[in-house]
Design an enzyme around this catalytic site. Structure first.
Site: not given
Ligand SMILES: NC(=O)c1ccc[n+]([C@@H]2O[C@H](COP(=O)([O-])OP(=O)(O)OC[C@H]3O[C@@H](n4cnc5c(N)ncnc54)[C@H](OP(=O)(O)O)[C@@H]3O)[C@@H](O)[C@H]2O)c1
Length: 297
Positions: A54, A98, A121
């Site tokens: 990422k 994460q 997200d």
């Protein structure tokens, strides 16, 4: 019938190219570098690989990608404090924690601590509500990637019967919300299946578009696919494979060879939905940076 293999890598490269061009324009006009910070707790090797990719992908499109690494014994309070300091940092437009987190940490509470305008997200309850009320701010990256694949492949979603196998907050539910919407790549009739579904094969066989996100390799066999259906395999499971240097390979949910005999188009694993996830995440970070600078869309 032999299915067309959908090239997710190529579609993802196109999306990343669009994001890079838009980032360059935004930086030139505003002097602001869109930034994403990923918070990772503990030392799960797979999570560290994802986080590094990422960070690299962000830098490749001209963004700033940073990682905050916290030890496995980080407390809930320390993690929330980290999130709150990123909320206040104007150079951070997107925050991603994460998952999975170590067992002693409460994932839901951490997500709720993220400023919803930085929740790239799309998992904060405010963003979930916006998506389901047709005012999407950030759609979670994987379902967005599935929708973009359908659009890019010219698949008629409007009026189609889509069957999604899996109801997670990360994939199944938000994908249902997106495809139920009224815009491009939407207006579908959607059925969502799960382990409580009485006759899964009867449901999947009714699908014009079948999306599987169970995480169980082999859970979708050829006889569960309608002739001519489009099959999107979100499943990405590491299975041991001694012929690989890494000792594992990635497996989808779908029995690929069987499904290829009946489907009209299918995504492979790897190289299908997977590459789309990071591309759509970057697109969300750009949108967050533009919104922070009051630049439309
Ligand atoms: N490509 C990517 O970038 C990407 C991103 C995210 C996820 N993934 C992959 O997608 C898969 C799903 O991820 P997730 O986070 O959504 O997983 P998850 O939270 O474990 O959810 C799996 C869902 O599948 C359902 N399910 C499992 N077995 C089933 C069966 N035999 N019949 C019917 N339904 C079944 C479960 O039903 P219940 O709710 O009843 O338990 C659950 O709703 C995983 O392989 C993951 O690695 C890939």
């Amino acid at each position: 019938m032999t299915a067309r293999i959908i090239d997710g890598k190529a579609i993802a490269a196109k999306v990343r190219g669009e994001v890079a061009a838009s980032v360059a324009e935004f930086r030139a006009a505003r002097g602001v570098i869109p930034g994403i910070t990923v918070v990772i707790v503990g030392d799960d090797p797979a999570s560290h690989v994802y986080v590094r990719s990422k960070e690299r992908a962000a830098e490749e499109v001209g963004m700033s990608g940073k990682v905050v690494k916290l030890p496995a014994d980080t407390t809930q309070e320390q993690l929330i404090q980290t999130v709150e300091s990123l909320n206040k940092d104007a150079s951070v437009h997107g925050i991603l924690v994460q998952i999975p987190l170590p067992d002693h940490l409460d994932e839901d509470e951490v997500v709720r601590a993220i400023d919803p305008r930085k929740d790239v997200d799309g998992l904060h309850p405010e963003n979930v509500g916006l998506l389901f009320s047709g005012q999407t701010r950030f759609a979670p990256a994987t379902p967005s990637g599935v929708q973009r694949i359908l659009v890019e492949e010219g698949v008629e979603v409007r009026g189609a019967h889509v069957v999604i196998v899996g109801r997670s907050n990360l994939v199944g539910k938000p994908l249902a919300g997106l495809l139920l919407g009224r815009g491009k790549g939407a207006n579908a009739t959607v059925t969502v299946c799960h382990t409580g579904t009485r006759d899964l094969a009867a449901e999947t066989r009714r699908a014009d578009i079948l999306v599987s996100a169970t995480g169980i390799p082999g859970s979708i066999t050829g006889d569960m696919v309608k002739q001519g259906a489009v099959v999107i395999d979100v499943g990405t499971t590491r299975v041991p494979d001694s012929s690989k240097r890494s000792g594992f390979r990635l497996a989808g949910d779908v029995v690929f060879d069987e499904a290829c005999e009946v489907a009209s188009a299918i995504t492979p694993v790897p190289g299908g939905v997977g590459p789309m996830t990071i591309a759509m995440l970057l697109s969300n970070v750009l949108a967050a940076a533009k919104a922070a600078a009051s630049v439309p869309g």
